[in-house]
Design a protein around this motif. Sequence first.
Motif: not given
Length: 308
Positions: A51-52, A97-103, A134-137, A213-222
Amino acid sequence: MLHRYQRVDDSVSTGDEDPCPPCVDCFQARQAKIARFIQQGEEVHFVIPAFPAKSPNKKKVLGALPDLGELMALNFLQSMCDYVGYFYSPGARVTICSDGHVFSDVVGVTDNAVTAYRESLMACIKAANLTSLDLFGLDDAFGSSDYPRLREILERDYAVSLHDLRNSVRTDAGARSMFNGIHRFMYEDALARGQNDGSSKTKLRNESKDAAFETIRRSNAWSRVVAEQFPEAIRLSIHPQPPHSEKFGLRLMPTRDGWLTPWHGVVLDDGNTRYLAKRWDAEKLGASIVWRNGLPSHFVAPHLTLNS
């Protein structure tokens, strides 16, 4: 119950002639964590990075805020927890774990749009009384709403180098399958944007590869942040996962595309069932938009059933 909704990445070979069905090895990958919750008499805790925000490609989605797709997916997660509670009285809960702000900066969505999407999700959860969710960002993890700065911290402390990621995609079938799926979405979105500035398909394809590539890199970091914050939780994923993976690929709702999610598509009601599709596919079928509370909700095309 979960295995009925499992997303297995069939492109990753297990050495068998047929794709792996739910088996003992699949369960054992998560058995120790399940056993710990039961031994402690605690809720079974699931986490799912998901749910980004809505895709910026308006040919795929109805708008920038959650619609019936998100509501159905949230209700499914609640029903999963209810199902666990039927057999195990402490029940279960899911942390999204909403990852919208991550990438967000990579995929062309503003931080304000991500925040508005998340606030609307929270309102949906509250209105529908989905008490097990619940949500976590990113702001919860690092204690700030300075998202550019938080992304810098994420990359500095949790991300692998781009060189290492590219090498992983070249040598690992699971990583390559993930890249191909993300790249397909990125290229579709790049094509939609490129129609306005005259960019060539070759240029758009190359740019979308870099973005994937950058999206996956950030997503893996998250993912590493999530694992650090919730070390005991059972990890769910909205992406198809290789057989026997510790992560459990979960299909949130019916779809004919194993990679499609509510934030990349629309709900199409054909008079018989509701499933995810891309907006352009619903429009090609002559479906009509249904509005709820002043916002677009989903598409309906009952003639599909009548004519079938």
